[in-house]
Design an enzyme around this catalytic site. Structure first.
Site, PDB file in Angstrom:
ATOM      1  N   LYS A  83       0.862  -1.195   0.000  1.00 27.20           N
ATOM      2  CA  LYS A  83       0.000   0.000   0.000  1.00 27.20           C
ATOM      3  C   LYS A  83       0.894   1.239   0.000  1.00 27.20           C
ATOM      4  O   LYS A  83       1.807   1.371   0.832  1.00 27.20           O
ATOM      5  CB  LYS A  83      -0.885  -0.046   1.250  1.00 27.20           C
ATOM      6  CG  LYS A  83      -2.156   0.762   1.145  1.00 27.20           C
ATOM      7  CD  LYS A  83      -3.041   0.420   2.331  1.00 27.20           C
ATOM      8  CE  LYS A  83      -4.273   1.284   2.373  1.00 27.20           C
ATOM      9  NZ  LYS A  83      -4.964   1.151   3.658  1.00 27.20           N
TER      10      LYS A  83
HETATM   11  C1  E4P Z   1      -8.200   1.818   4.085  1.00 30.43           C
HETATM   12  O1  E4P Z   1      -7.515   1.520   3.163  1.00 30.43           O
HETATM   13  C2  E4P Z   1      -8.111   3.145   4.716  1.00 30.43           C
HETATM   14  O2  E4P Z   1      -6.866   3.294   5.284  1.00 30.43           O
HETATM   15  C3  E4P Z   1      -9.228   3.339   5.709  1.00 30.43           C
HETATM   16  O3  E4P Z   1     -10.435   2.844   5.150  1.00 30.43           O
HETATM   17  C4  E4P Z   1      -9.376   4.767   6.168  1.00 30.43           C
HETATM   18  O4  E4P Z   1     -10.542   4.897   6.939  1.00 30.43           O
HETATM   19  P1  E4P Z   1     -10.803   6.144   7.898  1.00 30.43           P
HETATM   20  O5  E4P Z   1     -10.997   7.374   7.060  1.00 30.43           O
HETATM   21  O6  E4P Z   1     -12.038   5.779   8.653  1.00 30.43           O
HETATM   22  O7  E4P Z   1      -9.590   6.272   8.778  1.00 30.43           O
END
Ligand code: E4P
Length: 217
Positions: A83
């Site tokens: 990622k």
């Molecule tokens: C997933 O890839 C993201 O990091 C995550 O869904 C972010 O979510 P949030 O905005 O609730 O922190």
């Protein structure tokens, strides 16, 4: 639509996987901190539980650092998806990884132009953060729809992985506009199942069943 669990908490991940509807897992540095776990030890453990792609996020922000860190993460398990933040160095690294056959999830996407570049670089997944767009009075779902359309227009293989999902309506919106995947916290996965009429209906069926059995005695 594929459903991923957005968590680094093994108990949460196990609970979601036990439902039989989980296709993958996403983590990020905040989720690791919340779970009190280190990336190099928790990712292999998650990969033993989840039979599908597991996103592990780099923390380097320069090209060389991202590539170095991503290669180490990719070696943790065959299902690891590296990622990478949607910054210039990140896009360059995505291109390198796509040439090396390493899968990538480009994160912190907030615009269609960013998503277009990620696809051109060869990203496996793009993560548009719809809840955070809604938080600043935007319409996060519009970005999902734009990316699904743009990718289809040009035959990009990049999968839209809707992220920052806050409630079941987000999930319905994502599925309606054809998002390929969505990553959900366990709380939202649980909410997807719930309907008061199901509970009321079941209670009535069970009560009637009891009455019928008593009558038949
Ligand atoms: C997933 O890839 C993201 O990091 C995550 O869904 C972010 O979510 P949030 O905005 O609730 O922190």
């Amino acid at each position: 639509m594929q459903i991923f669990i957005d968590s680094a908490d093994l108990a949460e991940i196990k609970e979601a996987v036990a439902l039989g509807v989980v296709d993958g897992c996403t983590t990020n540095p905040s989720l690791l901190a919340k779970a009190g776990r280190k990336i190099e030890t928790v990712i292999p453990e998650i990969c033993e539980i989840v039979d599908g792609p597991v996103s592990a996020e780099v923390t380097a922000t320069d090209y060389e650092g991202i590539v170095k860190e991503g290669r180490v993460l990719a070696k943790l398990h065959k299902n690891v998806v590296v990622k990478i933040p949607l910054i210039e160095a990140g896009i360059r690294a995505v291109k390198t990884f796509s040439q090396e056959g390493i899968k990538t999830n480009v994160t912190l996407c907030f615009s269609a132009t960013q998503g277009l570049l990620a696809a051109k670089a060869g990203a496996t997944y793009i993560s548009p953060f719809i809840g955070r767009i809604d938080d600043v009075a935007g319409e996060g779902i519009q970005l999902i729809e734009q990316l699904v359309t743009i990718y289809a227009n040009y035959g990009f293989k990049t999968n839209v992985l809707a992220a920052s999902i806050r409630h079941p309506v987000h999930v319905v919106q994502c599925a309606t506009v054809g998002s390929h995947c969505a990553t959900l916290p366990l709380s939202v996965i649980r909410q997807l199942l719930k309907h008061p009429l199901t509970d009321i209906g079941l209670e009535k069926f069970l009560a009637d069943n009891k009455k019928a059995s008593e009558k038949a005695k």
